[in-house]
Structures are given as structure tokens and as C-alpha cells.
Scaffold this motif. Structure first.
Motif, PDB file in Angstrom:
ATOM      1  N   VAL A 156     -27.896 -72.173 -13.132  1.00 18.00           N
ATOM      2  CA  VAL A 156     -27.857 -71.225 -14.249  1.00 18.00           C
ATOM      3  C   VAL A 156     -29.186 -71.246 -14.995  1.00 18.00           C
ATOM      4  N   ILE A 157     -29.681 -72.434 -15.280  1.00 20.06           N
ATOM      5  CA  ILE A 157     -30.932 -72.566 -16.040  1.00 20.06           C
ATOM      6  C   ILE A 157     -32.118 -72.035 -15.247  1.00 20.06           C
ATOM      7  N   VAL A 158     -32.222 -72.437 -13.984  1.00 14.94           N
ATOM      8  CA  VAL A 158     -33.402 -72.083 -13.190  1.00 14.94           C
ATOM      9  C   VAL A 158     -33.390 -70.614 -12.780  1.00 14.94           C
ATOM     10  N   ASP A 159     -32.246 -70.102 -12.361  1.00 12.69           N
ATOM     11  CA  ASP A 159     -32.178 -68.729 -11.854  1.00 12.69           C
ATOM     12  C   ASP A 159     -31.903 -67.692 -12.935  1.00 12.69           C
ATOM     13  N   HIS A 160     -31.039 -68.010 -13.872  1.00  9.66           N
ATOM     14  CA  HIS A 160     -30.547 -66.987 -14.792  1.00  9.66           C
ATOM     15  C   HIS A 160     -31.119 -67.110 -16.208  1.00  9.66           C
ATOM     16  N   LEU A 161     -31.907 -68.155 -16.439  1.00  9.01           N
ATOM     17  CA  LEU A 161     -32.718 -68.232 -17.653  1.00  9.01           C
ATOM     18  C   LEU A 161     -34.196 -68.165 -17.268  1.00  9.01           C
ATOM     19  N   HIS A 162     -34.651 -69.209 -16.597  1.00 11.19           N
ATOM     20  CA  HIS A 162     -36.048 -69.253 -16.145  1.00 11.19           C
ATOM     21  C   HIS A 162     -36.385 -68.050 -15.274  1.00 11.19           C
ATOM     22  N   PHE A 163     -35.576 -67.739 -14.328  1.00 13.89           N
ATOM     23  CA  PHE A 163     -35.586 -66.598 -13.408  1.00 13.89           C
ATOM     24  C   PHE A 163     -36.230 -66.927 -12.063  1.00 13.89           C
ATOM     25  N   GLN A 164     -35.359 -67.064 -11.081  1.00 12.10           N
ATOM     26  CA  GLN A 164     -35.734 -67.147  -9.673  1.00 12.10           C
ATOM     27  C   GLN A 164     -34.512 -66.775  -8.836  1.00 12.10           C
ATOM     28  N   TYR A 165     -34.685 -66.872  -7.510  1.00 15.08           N
ATOM     29  CA  TYR A 165     -33.603 -66.531  -6.580  1.00 15.08           C
ATOM     30  C   TYR A 165     -33.192 -67.752  -5.755  1.00 15.08           C
ATOM     31  N   ASN A 166     -33.126 -68.923  -6.388  1.00 18.18           N
ATOM     32  CA  ASN A 166     -32.782 -70.144  -5.659  1.00 18.18           C
ATOM     33  C   ASN A 166     -31.358 -70.124  -5.117  1.00 18.18           C
ATOM     34  N   GLY A 167     -30.413 -69.543  -5.859  1.00 17.02           N
ATOM     35  CA  GLY A 167     -29.030 -69.489  -5.380  1.00 17.02           C
ATOM     36  C   GLY A 167     -28.925 -68.731  -4.072  1.00 17.02           C
ATOM     37  N   PHE A 168     -29.620 -67.617  -3.977  1.00 15.39           N
ATOM     38  CA  PHE A 168     -29.640 -66.824  -2.746  1.00 15.39           C
ATOM     39  C   PHE A 168     -30.200 -67.644  -1.582  1.00 15.39           C
ATOM     40  N   LEU A 169     -31.340 -68.317  -1.799  1.00 13.81           N
ATOM     41  CA  LEU A 169     -31.980 -69.085  -0.735  1.00 13.81           C
ATOM     42  C   LEU A 169     -31.151 -70.303  -0.345  1.00 13.81           C
ATOM     43  N   LEU A 170     -30.582 -70.977  -1.329  1.00 13.78           N
ATOM     44  CA  LEU A 170     -29.716 -72.120  -1.021  1.00 13.78           C
ATOM     45  C   LEU A 170     -28.458 -71.677  -0.275  1.00 13.78           C
ATOM     46  N   GLY A 171     -28.010 -70.463  -0.550  1.00 12.21           N
ATOM     47  CA  GLY A 171     -26.883 -69.919   0.194  1.00 12.21           C
ATOM     48  C   GLY A 171     -27.196 -69.796   1.674  1.00 12.21           C
ATOM     49  N   VAL A 172     -28.411 -69.344   1.998  1.00  8.38           N
ATOM     50  CA  VAL A 172     -28.828 -69.250   3.404  1.00  8.38           C
ATOM     51  C   VAL A 172     -28.836 -70.640   4.034  1.00  8.38           C
ATOM     52  N   LEU A 173     -29.339 -71.639   3.287  1.00 18.38           N
ATOM     53  CA  LEU A 173     -29.345 -73.011   3.800  1.00 18.38           C
ATOM     54  C   LEU A 173     -27.922 -73.510   4.057  1.00 18.38           C
ATOM     55  N   LEU A 174     -27.008 -73.255   3.136  1.00 14.98           N
ATOM     56  CA  LEU A 174     -25.620 -73.698   3.318  1.00 14.98           C
ATOM     57  C   LEU A 174     -24.966 -73.011   4.504  1.00 14.98           C
ATOM     58  N   ILE A 175     -25.286 -71.751   4.718  1.00 18.37           N
ATOM     59  CA  ILE A 175     -24.747 -71.034   5.886  1.00 18.37           C
ATOM     60  C   ILE A 175     -25.230 -71.702   7.166  1.00 18.37           C
ATOM     61  N   SER A 176     -26.519 -72.037   7.208  1.00 17.00           N
ATOM     62  CA  SER A 176     -27.066 -72.725   8.382  1.00 17.00           C
ATOM     63  C   SER A 176     -26.355 -74.050   8.627  1.00 17.00           C
ATOM     64  N   LEU A 177     -26.194 -74.843   7.569  1.00 23.39           N
ATOM     65  CA  LEU A 177     -25.538 -76.149   7.715  1.00 23.39           C
ATOM     66  C   LEU A 177     -24.075 -76.012   8.111  1.00 23.39           C
ATOM     67  N   SER A 178     -23.420 -74.965   7.633  1.00 27.29           N
ATOM     68  CA  SER A 178     -22.011 -74.774   7.994  1.00 27.29           C
ATOM     69  C   SER A 178     -21.863 -74.530   9.492  1.00 27.29           C
ATOM     70  N   TYR A 179     -22.787 -73.784  10.073  1.00 28.76           N
ATOM     71  CA  TYR A 179     -22.736 -73.566  11.517  1.00 28.76           C
ATOM     72  C   TYR A 179     -22.997 -74.864  12.278  1.00 28.76           C
ATOM     73  N   LEU A 180     -23.938 -75.680  11.793  1.00 25.55           N
ATOM     74  CA  LEU A 180     -24.205 -76.954  12.458  1.00 25.55           C
ATOM     75  C   LEU A 180     -23.000 -77.875  12.379  1.00 25.55           C
ATOM     76  N   GLU A 181     -22.341 -77.925  11.215  1.00 23.91           N
ATOM     77  CA  GLU A 181     -21.160 -78.780  11.083  1.00 23.91           C
ATOM     78  C   GLU A 181     -20.021 -78.321  11.986  1.00 23.91           C
ATOM     79  N   GLU A 182     -19.974 -77.038  12.294  1.00 21.50           N
ATOM     80  CA  GLU A 182     -18.957 -76.506  13.207  1.00 21.50           C
ATOM     81  C   GLU A 182     -19.331 -76.694  14.675  1.00 21.50           C
ATOM     82  N   GLY A 183     -20.558 -77.157  14.933  1.00 21.28           N
ATOM     83  CA  GLY A 183     -21.011 -77.327  16.305  1.00 21.28           C
ATOM     84  C   GLY A 183     -21.695 -76.114  16.881  1.00 21.28           C
TER      85      GLY A 183
END
Length: 504
Positions: A156-183
Motif C-alpha cells: 500500500v505504501i510503496v505502490d499506492h502512496l509512493h507510486f509504483q507497480y510492484n504488486g503487478f510485477l510481484l503477481g507475475v512472479l507468484l504466477i511463475s512460482l505457482s506453476y513450478l510448485e505444480e510441476g
């Protein structure tokens, strides 16, 4: 017996569709973020507005050469394409947003609302990543992860006060890791390559990805099978990088793009010292210089700054050896080596998120010109690891001390609620699981929490009272040093866990 109980618990949780509840979590977070629209924002707000104008007004061949504003484009091409996509809608709302000249430092309501809402909408990528990683967990663990990530105060502080798109980028990372955890290694590797073409700073985890995918996906099963899989993975990654960088290779601009992305002429530390290893190194150098001067030695004060943000600055030391980008690169690789050994010896999908989090912490601790916001890369991932055991929960508590009270009370409330359920068997299994992961903190965590309160009281009240406007750097220095102690403790804790696993 315990494994059988956990299987029953997971089956029981799957009968309940978690998506409506997840939407509720996102809606609550979105409402809070909407209320923050008119609040403070940093210079990064103008940075991203300028990138909207740059990508909309200029041909692709000029994107990485433009110097209309000091905020030149220094992200990889996919993020530039993302800004170009957003600029289409920005132009429809207010053409001044994407005007290269008239839009400079524009802060009208249309600009503020468009950019703020674009971050909120892009957080849907984070929500999807969280859903994929948590959908097979029991309700308690699943909702704990939702709280820790979707309601993360850091984001909230970094993206929605300071202003960046870290949530979007971290979402891509989590999607990648979810596929790896599924094999599904091929898709996971492909998505990670996409992420690197959005923001290159995520490349710190590339060695872990490389070793894990080589061992888990390509190795074994015969030579021909391994070659086919290696070729498939290589083709997928090359296709992503060709899509991203191909146009700039065609225009003969790849060197310009790389020089924008990696301005190693900047100082070792950011203007606000990230709480990492180099804080101790700098303090030691300054302390030794002061002591030696008092003893009569002729120690020259450095002319340049540790924290220079402009290309051409260096990182001088008065006594200790000078640090170069190559030095930090080697230190990151050395710190990563136990994790790489473990990933090669025993490439378990269930541990890949933990290993990637460790990689990002190594980059944060020993990297060059690290921004404090880079801590998001491992704190968000460790929120997923935190629900795996009591030790992981305590470790996360210490690392994310600002969120600890919410975490402790949230888990305690859920545990108490679940203990009241005694009727049918699935609920009994849930109650048993809740009892097993009851949360409490120890002396180290409590002591550290008290310490950070003392540091904040000094910075916010005592320092202004005693010194007024003098020495404004001292409170920030104390915060960096104190938080660096906590981060170093966390890194050592994770390293011990990995080394213990390597030896087992």
C-alpha cells in the motif's frame, strides 16, 4: 496418519469455492486504496507519467534515447510496452497526460486519478498469483496468505502512496512460482522470462531458476529426453527475449538499452540507505577514519558520495577497500551458493518459493545501489512460506515487524474461531490443524519490537526536541542500522535452514 489428516483437510477446503471470498479481500483493499488517491506521491509518479507520454508520442526507436525529462526510460522493453498500452487509455481521458512537452510535471486530477486507478487495476495480477499459490491450502492458511499479501501495508505504501507497480510485477512472479510448485516447469520458466523483460532487477533469482529447472526439468530420463526438454525451455525463453529486445536489436540500439537499464556509475547505496550489509561496512569505514584521525593519521575525507544517484558518481571509502559492482556481484553469488547446491541435489517443487525468497534477500543484502523497496521481493514471498510452520511464522514476524501485530492477532482470532467447531469430521480436522500452528512470539522477536519502537521515538520526538533541524540524517541512519540488524538475522536464519537441509 498426519499426512492422511492433511489430505482430508485439503479435500474439505476444496469443496468450498474460495474465489468469492478472495474478491471480497481485493474489494476491501481497493476501497482503502481509492481513499488514498489524493494523498502524497513521490517523484516516481512523474516518472511513470513521463513514460506514458514518451511511449505514446515517440516512435519505438527513440524511447531509450529521449532526454526530454530527467526521468529517462530505464526499465526493460516489456514495461515500456505496458506503459504504451496504458497511454492509449490515458490519451482518451486527458491528452495532456501523454503530451511530451505540455505534460511535464502535470498534476491535474485526471492525471492523479488515472495513474492511481491503473495501479489498483493492475493489482489483479497479484490477486491471481496469490490465488494460484494458495488455492490448494486449507482455509486458515489460505486466508492468512491473502491477509499478508493482498492487505500488505508495504505494498500500500510503496505502490499506492509512493507510486509504483510492484504488486503487478510481484503477481507475475507468484504466477511463475505457482506453476513450478505444480510441476509445470516449462510454463513457470516462460513466465519468469516474461517477468525479467518487465523488470530486470528480478534477475537476482535467475541462478536459482536456472539450476532448479536444469535439474528438475531437463536432467534425468535419458539423454534424448533431456535434450528435448532443454531445447523446449531454451526456445520458450529465447522467444520471450526476442519479443522484448528484437526491435531494438533491429535498430542497432541494444547497447543503449542495456546502458539505461544498468547504470553502474551510481553509488553503492541509495540516498536512503537500504538496511543491508553495506550499512555496517560504511559505518565501520567512517568509524575507523574518525579514530585514525584522532590518533594523528592523515586520513583524507572522500570527495564523492556513497549515495550518489547520478551516473558518474562512485562509492569512496576512506580506510576500507573500495567496492565495485563486480565485488557485489561476486558476493551475491557466493551467498547464493548453498541454495544453488540444495536446488541441484534435491530440487523439490514445494521449496522453490523459499529458495527464490532467499535469493532476493541475498541480492538485497549484498547488491549494488539497492533501494529499500527491493525488500518487497522477499518479504512478500516469505509471507507464503510463513504459513508452513511455527518457526517460519516467527521468522516472518521478525522480518516484517511493522505487520506483526496484525499477523499475530489475525492468526489468533482464526485459531480461536476454529477451535469452536466440533461437529463434523472436516471441521474437526480443521480445528486440529489450527491447534498445530498456534502462533506465539519469543524473546528475540519481542526485544526487537521494543527496540524499533525506541528508534522511532528517537527519530520522531527526541531528536527534533534535542537538535531541532540539525543532523537530519541521524534518525534515518539509526533506522537503517537497526533494520539492517533484523535483515541480517533473517538472512542468517534462512542460510542455516538451507545449510541444514543440504547436509541432511
Amino acid at each position: 496418519m498426519e499426512e492422511h489428516s492433511n489430505q482430508k483437510l485439503n479435500l474439505a477446503s476444496k469443496r468450498h469455492n474460495p474465489i468469492p471470498e478472495l474478491w471480497w479481500f481485493f474489494a476491501v483493499a481497493a476501497c482503502v486504496k481509492l481513499l488514498l488517491i489524493p494523498s502524497y506521491h513521490s517523484t516516481d509518479f512523474e516518472v511513470h507519467r513521463h513514460w506514458l507520454a514518451l511511449t505514446n508520442s515517440l516512435p519505438l526507436s527513440q524511447w531509450y534515447f529521449d532526454e526530454t525529462s530527467p526521468w529517462t526510460l530505464d526499465y526493460p522493453p516489456f514495461f515500456a510496452y505496458f506503459e504504451r498500452f496504458l497511454s492509449v487509455f490515458a490519451k482518451l481521458i486527458d491528452p495532456q497526460i501523454v503530451d511530451l512537452q505540455k505534460g511535464l510535471n502535470c498534476s491535474s486530477n485526471t492525471v492523479v486519478y488515472f495513474q492511481r486507478i491503473s495501479v489498483i487495476v493492475s493489482d489483479l495480477c497479484l490477486v491471481y498469483g496469490v490465488f494460484r499459490l494458495s488455492r490448494n491450502l486449507d482455509s486458515l492458511r489460505r486466508k492468512s496468505i491473502w491477509v499478508l499479501i493482498i492487505w500488505s501495508p508495504m505494498l500500500v505504501i510503496v505502490d499506492h502512496l509512493h507510486f509504483q507497480y510492484n504488486g503487478f510485477l510481484l503477481g507475475v512472479l507468484l504466477i511463475s512460482l505457482s506453476y513450478l510448485e505444480e510441476g509445470n516447469d516449462l510454463t513457470g520458466g516462460f513466465v519468469f522470462a516474461v517477468l525479467l523483460c518487465f523488470k530486470h532487477l528480478f534477475a537476482v533469482a535467475a541462478p536459482v531458476y536456472f539450476v532448479y529447472l536444469l535439474r528438475h526439468y531437463c536432467w534425468g530420463g535419458g539423454f534424448l529426453r533431456g535434450c528435448r526438454r532443454l531445447s523446449a525451455m531454451g526456445a520458450a525463453v529465447v522467444a520471450v527475449f526476442v519479443a522484448a529486445y528484437g526491435p531494438f536489436v533491429y535498430y542497432g540500439q541494444i547497447q543503449q538499452v542495456i546502458s539505461r537499464m544498468f547504470p553502474f556509475g551510481r553509488g553503492l547505496c541509495h540516498a536512503y540507505w537500504a538496511p543491508n550489509f553495506w550499512v555496517f561496512y560504511i559505518i565501520l569505514d567512517k568509524g575507523l577514519a574518525f579514530l585514525l584521525r584522532r590518533l594523528g593519521f592523515n586520513i583524507q575525507a572522500p570527495a564523492a558520495s556513497f549515495t550518489g544517484g547520478l551516473v558518474g558518481d562512485s562509492s569512496p571509502f576512506a580506510v576500507l577497500p573500495q567496492i565495485t559492482p563486480l565485488t557485489t556481484f561476486i558476493m551475491v553469488l557466493v551467498a547464493l551458493s548453498p541454495c544453488l547446491i540444495k536446488a541441484w541435489r534435491d530440487p523439490q517443487p514445494g521449496k522453490i518459493t523459499r529458495w527464490v525468497a532467499y535469493a532476493y534477500m541475498c541480492g538485497f543484502l549484498f547488491g549494488w545501489h539497492v533501494h529499500e523497496k527491493a525488500s518487497l521481493h522477499f518479504v512478500i514471498l516469505l509471507a507464503i512460506v510463513a504459513v508452513q510452520s511455527m518457526d517460519d511464522a516467527r521468522h516472518y514476524f521478525l522480518l516484517s515487524i511493522g505487520f506483526s501485530a496484525i499477523f499475530e492477532s489475525g492468526v489468533s482470532v482464526k485459531k480461536a474461531s476454529l477451535e469452536k467447531k466440533r461437529d463434523d469430521q472436516p471441521e474437526l480436522q480443521t480445528r486440529t490443524a489450527a491447534q498445530k500452528i498456534g502462533f506465539s512470539i519469543g524473546r528475540v522477536e519481542k526485544s526487537y519490537l521494543v527496540g524499533i519502537i525506541v528508534v522511532e521515538i528517537w527519530g520522531q520526538f527526541l531528536h527534533p526536541l534535542l537538535f531541532g533541524d540539525k543532523f537530519p540524517f541521524i534518525p534515518l541512519m539509526f533506522i537503517s542500522i537497526y533494520c539492517a540488524i533484523g535483515v541480517m538475522y533473517s538472512w542468517i536464519w534462512q542460510l542455516k535452514w538451507i545449510v541444514r537441509c543440504v547436509g541432511s
